[in-house]
Design an enzyme around this catalytic site. Structure first.
Site, PDB file in Angstrom:
ATOM      1  N   GLY A  67       0.866  11.365  11.657  1.00  0.00           N
ATOM      2  CA  GLY A  67       1.931  10.742  10.889  1.00  0.00           C
ATOM      3  C   GLY A  67       2.940  11.783  10.462  1.00  0.00           C
ATOM      4  O   GLY A  67       2.679  12.991  10.515  1.00  0.00           O
ATOM      5  N   GLY A 121      -2.495  10.023  12.681  1.00  0.00           N
ATOM      6  CA  GLY A 121      -1.959   8.684  12.912  1.00  0.00           C
ATOM      7  C   GLY A 121      -2.038   8.232  14.352  1.00  0.00           C
ATOM      8  O   GLY A 121      -2.162   7.038  14.627  1.00  0.00           O
ATOM      9  N   GLU A 155      -7.041  16.900   8.764  1.00  0.00           N
ATOM     10  CA  GLU A 155      -6.495  16.629   7.427  1.00  0.00           C
ATOM     11  C   GLU A 155      -7.039  17.526   6.318  1.00  0.00           C
ATOM     12  O   GLU A 155      -6.323  17.821   5.355  1.00  0.00           O
ATOM     13  CB  GLU A 155      -6.724  15.153   7.073  1.00  0.00           C
ATOM     14  CG  GLU A 155      -5.908  14.176   7.892  1.00  0.00           C
ATOM     15  CD  GLU A 155      -6.496  13.848   9.251  1.00  0.00           C
ATOM     16  OE1 GLU A 155      -5.854  13.117  10.023  1.00  0.00           O
ATOM     17  OE2 GLU A 155      -7.609  14.336   9.562  1.00  0.00           O
ATOM     18  N   ASP A 187      -7.979   9.856   7.432  1.00  0.00           N
ATOM     19  CA  ASP A 187      -7.711   8.445   7.151  1.00  0.00           C
ATOM     20  C   ASP A 187      -7.523   7.670   8.454  1.00  0.00           C
ATOM     21  O   ASP A 187      -8.217   7.934   9.422  1.00  0.00           O
ATOM     22  CB  ASP A 187      -6.514   8.312   6.207  1.00  0.00           C
ATOM     23  CG  ASP A 187      -5.206   8.794   6.802  1.00  0.00           C
ATOM     24  OD1 ASP A 187      -5.225   9.665   7.690  1.00  0.00           O
ATOM     25  OD2 ASP A 187      -4.131   8.303   6.377  1.00  0.00           O
TER      26      ASP A 187
END
Length: 348
Positions: A65, A117, A140, A148
């Site tokens: 992302g 993402g 991350e 996530d």
């Protein structure tokens, strides 16, 4: 709409092309919204029998992302976890859930880097096709964040503790390891992607086409460490994981120790708890949990410090708070799993 993601129909397929090659196809809020709108048509259009997802350019499928955008928004809004920040994640997580439940084949052609993402757009679909250029990671914890986009669900379900190993250490898996772990379902040569795309768009039988183009990527280096990974990364507590890792010898254990030591201690502790809970949750429950976590993590120092060190100043010298795993207050982690002030993610 945005030119950063392109849509076309070809034969029986709806084709999505992530079109930010200069940014390694990093996912923006506008791209998430555009994909969701397009799926409103394709999901119920009988002439579109499958979805093909690919990335433009030579390097990346999707490298994650647009975290820098999230960082800048947080700095402008005072690091409060403002709904302006969390709205991107909410829409992204709803799209992840939609892909997981999608009734038609969802085939991702992963010809390059896939992280964050990009993993959320691909790994929950029915087919993940990787080439010799595939490089998977969930990095991350290195920016004070957490794995996530459904990491709570798919990482604990990878074989032999590999998911926790990837979550804590940000390990990078190439083609053979990604197939061995279960990230990929098929492997093909990069040179075959164009022909494969045409075949998948035209053929009646998706499985037959993939089988005809599949190649053996060779032995997975990670398989040689199967017993070691399983012993260390299936321990019932984080303390036991770290103790097993400390007691282990050899290059693999040394590499994992060094990698985890550079990550945010809070993110390491949070990710362990996240995956432990996610192992027994349904997919949508995992996404609600992740929305709770992101709503809290955007209020705290380590995310902004991690992004500063890796993406802004690029000194790769984050100053974590706290700076050691034993100083993380395990009781304080409970706040990350509480319903946010704005309410939970609206998933059934």
């Amino acid at each position: 709409m945005t030119d950063d993601v392109l849509f076309e129909t070809r034969g029986k397929a709806g084709i999505i092309t992530l079109n930010r090659p200069q940014a390694l196809n990093a996912l923006t809020h506008e791209m998430v919204r555009a994909i969701s709108v397009q799926l409103d048509d394709w999901e119920h259009n009988p002439s579109v029998e499958r979805i093909l997802l690919r990335g433009a350019g030579e390097k990346a499928f999707c490298a994650g992302g647009d975290i820098r955008q999230v960082y800048e928004s947080g700095e402008a809004l005072g690091r409060t976890g403002n709904p302006e920040q969390t709205r991107f994640f909410g829409d992204e997580y709803i799209l992840n859930a939609r892909i997981h439940a999608f009734a038609k084949p969802w085939i991702s052609l992963i010809d390059g880097i896939v992280m964050g993402g990009g993993v959320g757009l691909s790994v929950h679909g029915s087919h993940r096709v990787g080439t010799e250029k595939t490089l998977f990671a969930m990095p991350e914890t290195g920016i004070g964040f957490f794995p996530d986009v459904g990491g709570s669900y798919f990482l604990p379900r990878l074989k032999s503790g590999i998911g926790l190993y990837c979550a804590l250490s940000a390990a990078r898996l190439k083609q053979a390891d990604a197939l061995y772990a279960g990230v990929l379902t098929h492997t093909v040569p990069s040179a075959a992607i164009a022909v494969l795309t045409d075949a998948l768009a035209a053929a009646e039988d998706v499985e037959a086409v993939l089988a005809a183009h599949a190649v053996d990527p060779g032995p997975a280096p990670l398989a040689a460490h199967k017993s070691e990974v399983e012993h260390i990364f299936t321990q019932p507590t984080l303390a036991a994981v770290m103790a097993a890792l400390e007691a282990a010898t050899g290059d693999f254990a040394e590499g994992a120790r060094k990698a985890i030591a550079t990550k945010s201690p809070t993110s390491v502790a949070l990710s362990f708890e996240q995956l432990k809970r996610g192992a027994s949750l349904a997919f949508n429950a995992c996404m609600r949990m992740e929305y709770r976590i992101v709503s809290e993590i955007l209020k705290h120092h380590d995310f902004y410090e991690g992004v500063r060190a890796v993406l802004i100043d690029k000194d790769n010298a984050p100053r974590w708070t706290p700076d050691r795993l034993e100083l993380v207050d395990s009781a304080a982690l409970g706040a990350y799993f509480e319903e946010p002030a704005g309410g939970d993610l609206p998933l059934a």
